[in-house]
Design a protein around this motif. Sequence first.
Motif, mmCIF file in Angstrom:
data_model
loop_
_atom_site.group_PDB
_atom_site.id
_atom_site.type_symbol
_atom_site.label_atom_id
_atom_site.label_comp_id
_atom_site.label_asym_id
_atom_site.label_seq_id
_atom_site.Cartn_x
_atom_site.Cartn_y
_atom_site.Cartn_z
ATOM 1 N N ARG A 77 57.401 -3.689 49.014
ATOM 2 C CA ARG A 77 57.937 -2.600 48.207
ATOM 3 C C ARG A 77 58.410 -1.469 49.091
ATOM 4 O O ARG A 77 57.828 -1.176 50.128
ATOM 5 C CB ARG A 77 56.882 -2.082 47.234
ATOM 6 N N VAL A 78 59.472 -0.809 48.622
ATOM 7 C CA VAL A 78 60.079 0.273 49.389
ATOM 8 C C VAL A 78 59.075 1.388 49.664
ATOM 9 O O VAL A 78 58.961 1.885 50.789
ATOM 10 C CB VAL A 78 61.300 0.832 48.618
ATOM 11 N N ASP A 79 58.306 1.768 48.651
ATOM 12 C CA ASP A 79 57.409 2.911 48.803
ATOM 13 C C ASP A 79 56.187 2.604 49.655
ATOM 14 O O ASP A 79 55.416 3.499 49.995
ATOM 15 C CB ASP A 79 56.975 3.454 47.436
ATOM 16 N N ALA A 80 55.989 1.318 50.007
ATOM 17 C CA ALA A 80 54.852 0.960 50.852
ATOM 18 C C ALA A 80 55.245 0.774 52.314
ATOM 19 O O ALA A 80 54.377 0.594 53.170
ATOM 20 C CB ALA A 80 54.203 -0.329 50.331
ATOM 21 N N LEU A 81 56.532 0.851 52.607
ATOM 22 C CA LEU A 81 57.005 0.624 53.974
ATOM 23 C C LEU A 81 57.010 1.932 54.759
ATOM 24 O O LEU A 81 57.997 2.660 54.787
ATOM 25 C CB LEU A 81 58.410 0.014 53.948
ATOM 26 N N LYS A 82 55.902 2.220 55.387
ATOM 27 C CA LYS A 82 55.780 3.441 56.181
ATOM 28 C C LYS A 82 56.382 3.228 57.567
ATOM 29 O O LYS A 82 56.418 2.106 58.084
ATOM 30 C CB LYS A 82 54.302 3.835 56.305
ATOM 31 N N PRO A 83 56.858 4.310 58.210
ATOM 32 C CA PRO A 83 57.454 4.182 59.542
ATOM 33 C C PRO A 83 56.538 3.498 60.556
ATOM 34 O O PRO A 83 57.002 2.741 61.408
ATOM 35 C CB PRO A 83 57.749 5.636 59.927
ATOM 36 N N THR B 205 53.412 -7.580 50.371
ATOM 37 C CA THR B 205 52.582 -7.592 51.568
ATOM 38 C C THR B 205 52.180 -6.201 52.044
ATOM 39 O O THR B 205 51.061 -5.992 52.505
ATOM 40 C CB THR B 205 53.320 -8.359 52.687
ATOM 41 N N ALA B 206 53.085 -5.228 51.930
ATOM 42 C CA ALA B 206 52.756 -3.884 52.419
ATOM 43 C C ALA B 206 51.672 -3.209 51.590
ATOM 44 O O ALA B 206 51.127 -2.178 51.995
ATOM 45 C CB ALA B 206 54.009 -3.013 52.459
ATOM 46 N N ASP B 207 51.328 -3.782 50.426
ATOM 47 C CA ASP B 207 50.238 -3.243 49.606
ATOM 48 C C ASP B 207 48.870 -3.758 50.047
ATOM 49 O O ASP B 207 47.849 -3.310 49.532
ATOM 50 C CB ASP B 207 50.453 -3.602 48.132
ATOM 51 N N TYR B 208 48.846 -4.722 50.955
ATOM 52 C CA TYR B 208 47.568 -5.233 51.468
ATOM 53 C C TYR B 208 46.784 -4.080 52.080
ATOM 54 O O TYR B 208 47.332 -3.268 52.838
ATOM 55 C CB TYR B 208 47.851 -6.325 52.499
ATOM 56 N N CYS B 209 45.503 -3.993 51.770
ATOM 57 C CA CYS B 209 44.732 -2.785 52.100
ATOM 58 C C CYS B 209 44.679 -2.498 53.598
ATOM 59 O O CYS B 209 44.639 -1.331 54.004
ATOM 60 C CB CYS B 209 43.322 -2.895 51.527
#
Length: 515
Positions: A354-360, A323-327
């Motif tokens: 994904r871990v790398d897509a989870l921004k603060p 989901t965090a990769d959704y544009c």
Amino acid sequence: MELLNPSHTFDFIESHLLEVQKPGQYIGSEYNSVIKSDANVRMHFALAFPDTYEIGMSHLGLQLLYEVINRTPQYWAERVFMPLPDMEKLLVESDFPLVSLESKRPLRNFDILGFSLQYELCATNILAMLDMADIPFLASERNMSFPLVIGGGPWAYHAEAIAPFFDAFFLGDAEEAIEEIICTCLAFKDAKRTDKNALLAELATIEGIYVPAHFNVDYDSTRPVLTTPAKSTTSISTSRRRLLNTLSGATTLVNPIVPNVKTVHNRLSVELMRGCVRGCRFCQAGFLYRPQRERRPEEVLDIIDTALSHSGFEEVSLMSLSTADYCSILPLVTEVMNRYADEEKLAVSFPSTRVDALKPELLEQVQKVRRTGFTVAPEAGTQRLRDVINKGVTDEQILETCKNVFQMGWSGIKLYFMIGLPTETIEDVLGIVHLARRIKGLKEAKGKNITVSVSTLVPKPHTPFQWSAQLLPADVSERHKLLRDELQKSRIAFRYSDSFSTLLEGVLSRGDRRL
């Protein structure tokens, strides 16, 4: 079709409700469920989920097909689930058939029986449901007086192990083809045609349909299974999956059924995108649902607005493989929070990301109402093994994400790993322990709960690992013991999947018709 008296059927169920667990799952009549008059219905479609009500009612695809089919007045889609053991025993001992939730119609009296094939270990439930419905197991033993039995979902792509039980499988996005399938069957019914082989031949011309009876199997070739067209059934030699070109404008679920009992995922599910661009080599869904297709954020907001007003759920799950990769994920979640956080207290959850897509900034929005649990999936304990499986995240990214999650107030994190990955060594297994200890050692993790959850890789067809060896139960148990002993030293909770069940899943995933 000869029917049991619906009132008699309900009387039977009602008279035994106090004898079974969670009786609410057998009543039906949920908010947004559909009741139609038989006088106006020309095709009866049973959506069969070979697992419990609590699992099946959490599945977005089942509810979506239910709504799609029922939008046509002359079609009636009803639901049926695998009853819990106490109700199953009661039905069998009373010689009472398995019936649908809506009209209490016996499964044998439907035109089409469509099974949702989500998980290989539900194979025996499929047979149990057929048995309780007094429907012969083998497709070759069923004529047109029985429902047409169709399977769809992830397992349909590699369903040779259960092929003899099904008349047909559908491969792809079912909402794209369900109208064609029903119309073909309806034409046969209206014409009073009774040649089942002719019906299957016509269904086979629909893109996405695979008819097992139209293929012979050669077990003497170098590979275990090689299918070739049979002599006299159809000229079609391959079956191609059927895909929606885009999710924008595609059919959506806006009238979700509100369950009678608490389900595994008791919330509104909205699909943001289908497919994934990441290409993790173990992930079958990432390959089956390619290419990635996104729904426009404006459309997502409209779906949430409508579906919430029709259901009253207090949580929305933004569904996709990542989901965090959704544009537009950050502006979308921000707008959802702006609309619903203060008055409706709507919580937002991500089923997978994904871990790398989870921004603060994204975490900040998600935790505004309530924190719905947090899972981080490193998959492998070492960078070397993560590179092998194409899971492109580093230890530093994992630690940074965990630090941010703890800083924002989550009380615990579940870490998800797999064992039995190709090229895995004991050092890779111990890497799980080392990474978990590093997370436990973060100053932000003081007083927080860390849980390590481990499953065993089942190499699935249609993935780069489809020919890889699967870890044997004895080796799985050895790794479980190693992890349990080491994690206990650091007071880190440990969860793992049953090794024998995993073996069965592998057998059913890659077995052929001889199974």
